[in-house]
Design a protein around this motif. Structure first.
Motif, PDB file in Angstrom:
ATOM      1  N   ASN A  74       5.514   0.140 -14.797  1.00 21.54           N
ATOM      2  CA  ASN A  74       6.326   0.098 -13.582  1.00 21.54           C
ATOM      3  C   ASN A  74       6.385  -1.345 -13.088  1.00 21.54           C
ATOM      4  O   ASN A  74       5.340  -1.992 -12.966  1.00 21.54           O
ATOM      5  CB  ASN A  74       5.703   0.976 -12.492  1.00 21.54           C
ATOM      6  N   PHE A  75       7.578  -1.844 -12.828  1.00 19.67           N
ATOM      7  CA  PHE A  75       7.668  -3.230 -12.372  1.00 19.67           C
ATOM      8  C   PHE A  75       8.778  -3.381 -11.343  1.00 19.67           C
ATOM      9  O   PHE A  75       9.767  -2.654 -11.331  1.00 19.67           O
ATOM     10  CB  PHE A  75       7.903  -4.175 -13.559  1.00 19.67           C
ATOM     11  N   ASP A  76       8.562  -4.346 -10.471  1.00 23.62           N
ATOM     12  CA  ASP A  76       9.538  -4.742  -9.454  1.00 23.62           C
ATOM     13  C   ASP A  76       9.347  -6.239  -9.246  1.00 23.62           C
ATOM     14  O   ASP A  76       8.371  -6.667  -8.621  1.00 23.62           O
ATOM     15  CB  ASP A  76       9.302  -3.961  -8.156  1.00 23.62           C
ATOM     16  N   ILE A  77      10.259  -7.034  -9.798  1.00 26.21           N
ATOM     17  CA  ILE A  77      10.088  -8.486  -9.837  1.00 26.21           C
ATOM     18  C   ILE A  77      11.343  -9.160  -9.296  1.00 26.21           C
ATOM     19  O   ILE A  77      12.464  -8.762  -9.634  1.00 26.21           O
ATOM     20  CB  ILE A  77       9.813  -8.969 -11.274  1.00 26.21           C
ATOM     21  N   THR A  78      11.155 -10.162  -8.473  1.00 26.22           N
ATOM     22  CA  THR A  78      12.258 -10.947  -7.930  1.00 26.22           C
ATOM     23  C   THR A  78      12.282 -12.315  -8.583  1.00 26.22           C
ATOM     24  O   THR A  78      11.327 -13.088  -8.464  1.00 26.22           O
ATOM     25  CB  THR A  78      12.115 -11.111  -6.404  1.00 26.22           C
ATOM     26  N   GLN A 105      18.272   1.333 -17.937  1.00 29.52           N
ATOM     27  CA  GLN A 105      16.864   1.568 -17.649  1.00 29.52           C
ATOM     28  C   GLN A 105      16.440   0.960 -16.317  1.00 29.52           C
ATOM     29  O   GLN A 105      15.572   1.503 -15.645  1.00 29.52           O
ATOM     30  CB  GLN A 105      15.998   0.970 -18.769  1.00 29.52           C
ATOM     31  N   PHE A 106      17.040  -0.155 -15.933  1.00 27.27           N
ATOM     32  CA  PHE A 106      16.557  -0.916 -14.792  1.00 27.27           C
ATOM     33  C   PHE A 106      17.653  -1.082 -13.736  1.00 27.27           C
ATOM     34  O   PHE A 106      18.841  -0.978 -14.038  1.00 27.27           O
ATOM     35  CB  PHE A 106      16.075  -2.304 -15.237  1.00 27.27           C
ATOM     36  N   ALA A 107      17.202  -1.381 -12.531  1.00 26.41           N
ATOM     37  CA  ALA A 107      18.132  -1.635 -11.426  1.00 26.41           C
ATOM     38  C   ALA A 107      18.092  -3.122 -11.090  1.00 26.41           C
ATOM     39  O   ALA A 107      17.013  -3.696 -10.920  1.00 26.41           O
ATOM     40  CB  ALA A 107      17.748  -0.810 -10.212  1.00 26.41           C
ATOM     41  N   THR A 292      11.186   1.297 -14.760  1.00 29.41           N
ATOM     42  CA  THR A 292      10.044   1.724 -15.559  1.00 29.41           C
ATOM     43  C   THR A 292      10.397   1.597 -17.035  1.00 29.41           C
ATOM     44  O   THR A 292      11.569   1.666 -17.414  1.00 29.41           O
ATOM     45  CB  THR A 292       9.646   3.179 -15.258  1.00 29.41           C
ATOM     46  N   MET A 293       9.371   1.409 -17.848  1.00 26.38           N
ATOM     47  CA  MET A 293       9.545   1.313 -19.291  1.00 26.38           C
ATOM     48  C   MET A 293       8.518   2.214 -19.965  1.00 26.38           C
ATOM     49  O   MET A 293       7.362   2.273 -19.530  1.00 26.38           O
ATOM     50  CB  MET A 293       9.352  -0.127 -19.778  1.00 26.38           C
ATOM     51  N   GLN A 294       8.933   2.902 -21.012  1.00 22.08           N
ATOM     52  CA  GLN A 294       8.030   3.670 -21.857  1.00 22.08           C
ATOM     53  C   GLN A 294       7.835   2.884 -23.151  1.00 22.08           C
ATOM     54  O   GLN A 294       8.756   2.737 -23.939  1.00 22.08           O
ATOM     55  CB  GLN A 294       8.613   5.059 -22.144  1.00 22.08           C
ATOM     56  N   VAL A 295       6.643   2.362 -23.344  1.00 17.97           N
ATOM     57  CA  VAL A 295       6.378   1.507 -24.496  1.00 17.97           C
ATOM     58  C   VAL A 295       5.252   2.122 -25.323  1.00 17.97           C
ATOM     59  O   VAL A 295       4.429   2.883 -24.810  1.00 17.97           O
ATOM     60  CB  VAL A 295       5.987   0.082 -24.047  1.00 17.97           C
ATOM     61  N   PHE A 330       0.590   0.044 -14.592  1.00 15.05           N
ATOM     62  CA  PHE A 330       0.709   0.810 -15.823  1.00 15.05           C
ATOM     63  C   PHE A 330       0.384   2.271 -15.532  1.00 15.05           C
ATOM     64  O   PHE A 330      -0.420   2.582 -14.643  1.00 15.05           O
ATOM     65  CB  PHE A 330      -0.250   0.267 -16.886  1.00 15.05           C
ATOM     66  N   GLY A 331       1.023   3.160 -16.300  1.00 11.59           N
ATOM     67  CA  GLY A 331       0.820   4.586 -16.069  1.00 11.59           C
ATOM     68  C   GLY A 331       1.667   5.080 -14.913  1.00 11.59           C
ATOM     69  O   GLY A 331       2.542   4.366 -14.400  1.00 11.59           O
ATOM     70  N   PRO A 332       1.441   6.326 -14.457  1.00 18.31           N
ATOM     71  CA  PRO A 332       2.191   6.846 -13.304  1.00 18.31           C
ATOM     72  C   PRO A 332       2.007   5.944 -12.092  1.00 18.31           C
ATOM     73  O   PRO A 332       0.898   5.483 -11.810  1.00 18.31           O
ATOM     74  CB  PRO A 332       1.565   8.224 -13.081  1.00 18.31           C
TER      75      PRO A 332
END
Length: 470
Positions: A74-78, A105-107, A292-295, A330-332
């Protein structure tokens, strides 16, 4: 009651027999210590009751038994100075790239600078000046010696790889292009040595902005370095040129003498303006990207990088991937209920990067993050949490490595630990609480009682000794 056989039996069993009050007496010392004992017993009772009601956690380290194939990120980066249309998120594992359609996948949310100075472009002179200034501060002592050495021979211990870097290392560099077979060069050689001894890095000159500057003297042997001199279009020997930090130069045409050289340098530098450039925002907007990414559950990395948009490509020299990590886990993704259940010191390691800024100030640089991820199983939770440790550095793209024309990447490298942490709750059982409570209270009361008796005995002995003396 006294005739009751059961009562008589209990009286004979009594181990807490009471002494008649007629045989005891109260003392001031005993009263003080009794008050102290009651206060101490009350304090210990409250402390022990709090320990009984409090839940603590114990941790064990075991081999990770997780058999899931995928891991959620899970990520949120500016990204502060890169429009969304140029921003691309790439995902790689240890074995190759994961093809992901980032648009789905991303916004991507465009953001502005909210009252800050609007972005503006760099001029060619600014880019040259800033890159030269950056290069000057990045060199080691060995590299500095290399850049300041004369190009007199190919057989010395210097490499002599980059003439342009050598003449732009200082604000001003006077270069003597000579050939060993040239008679005029041999005649000029003692004069050049005298001028270098007096002027090079010693004599100060004033430029058009009123700033003091010095000149570095350098020799170029055009017999050993024929290709360099041909590229510089040297047609006669000796040739003197005054190079500036931006790569431009001015040729010397006067009669060769030390005083004329000083006059030439004084006049040339007096008419020279140093380009004053500062790193600033390039674009008028940035971009916040989240998702979010599923890797695969193997080591890998994801990165934020500038990519072409349509027929437009961002200049790698001015790409700035400075960013703020609003959230990374990472994870939920942790919920409010999870935060209230899991210890705060553990939650601090679940998302340690949240709210942190990673800013680079110069060209061809990018923040690099290294994450060690440890799965954590908390008693009472179905899904594991993932703690992580974080280190970072700023990567400088090197010219000699061939990657100077690549756009910098804000890279997040992660690796999964083979060990797992198991967190269990621990609280006192009721019989443990009673046992410790009785032990503490009884011990405290006994100690106070002994102390009171000792003080009373010492006081009585002192009084008797003073009475006999009198």
């Amino acid at each position: 009651m006294a005739g009751d056989p059961v009562a008589r039996a209990l009286q004979s069993l009594d181990q807490f027999r009471q002494v008649s009050r007629d045989l005891t007496r109260g003392t001031l010392t005993g009263g003080i210590f009794t008050a102290i004992a009651y206060a101490l017993l009350l304090l210990l009772l409250i402390a022990e009751l709090g320990a009984f009601l409090r839940t603590t956690y114990v941790t064990n380290v075991v081999m990770d038994q997780n058999t899931e194939e995928l891991l959620q990120i899970n990520f949120d980066i500016t990204v502060l100075d890169l429009p969304c249309k140029y921003l691309q998120v790439g995902v790689w594992d240890k074995f190759g790239q994961q093809q992901m359609n980032s648009t789905d996948q991303f916004a991507y949310i465009p953001i502005d600078h909210r009252g800050m100075v609007k972005g503006m472009g760099y001029s060619k002179d600014e880019i040259t000046a800033l890159e030269s200034a950056d290069a000057a501060t990045d060199v080691s002592e060995e590299e500095k010696k290399e850049l300041e050495a004369d190009w007199s021979s190919t057989s010395d211990h210097f490499k002599h790889n980059d003439f342009n870097a050598a003449v732009t290392f200082h604000d001003f560099t006077l270069v003597n292009f000579f050939a060993e077979w040239c008679v005029h060069c041999r005649k000029f050689h003692p004069m050049w040595n005298e001028a270098a001894e007096r002027i090079s890095d010693k004599l100060s000159f004033t430029n058009a902005d009123g700033q003091e500057a010095t000149v570095k003297f350098m020799k170029m042997n055009c017999v050993d370095f024929t290709t360099v001199c041909q590229q510089a279009q040297i047609a006669a020997f000796p040739t003197l040129r005054l190079y500036k930090r931006d790569g431009s130069f001015e040729a010397y045409h006067s009669k060769r003498s030390v005083e004329n050289i000083i006059a030439f340098l004084t006049a040339s530098i007096r008419n020279s303006h140093l380009i004053i450039a500062r790193h600033h925002t390039m674009f008028s907007e940035g971009c916040q990207v989240h998702g979010t990414m599923q890797v695969p559950r193997v080591p890998g990395h994801f990165h934020l990088v500038a990519a072409p948009f349509g027929d437009m490509t961002v200049n790698p020299a001015i790409t700035n991937v400075s960013h703020i990590v609003n959230h990374l886990s990472f994870g939920p993704r942790p919920t409010r209920a999870t935060r209230s259940t899991v210890p705060a010191e553990l939650m601090a390691n679940v998302n340690p990067l949240d709210g942190r800024k990673f800013i680079v100030e110069r060209f061809h640089e990018a923040p690099q993050h290294y994450l060690k991820v440890v799965s954590t199983h908390v008693e009472g939770m179905r899904t594991p949490l993932y703690q992580m440790t974080h280190t970072d550095r700023v990567r400088k793209l090197k010219k000699d490595g061939g990657d100077i024309n690549r756009a910098p990447q804000a890279r997040f490298v992660y690796d999964l630990s083979p060990m797992s942490i198991v967190v269990k709750t621990k609280s006192k059982r009721w019989y443990e609480f009673l046992t410790s409570l009785f032990a503490i209270l009884g011990g405290a009361f006994t100690v106070v009682e002994l102390t009171s008796g000792a003080v009373e005995t010492v006081g009585t002995a002192v009084k008797e000794a003073l009475g006999k003396t009198n």
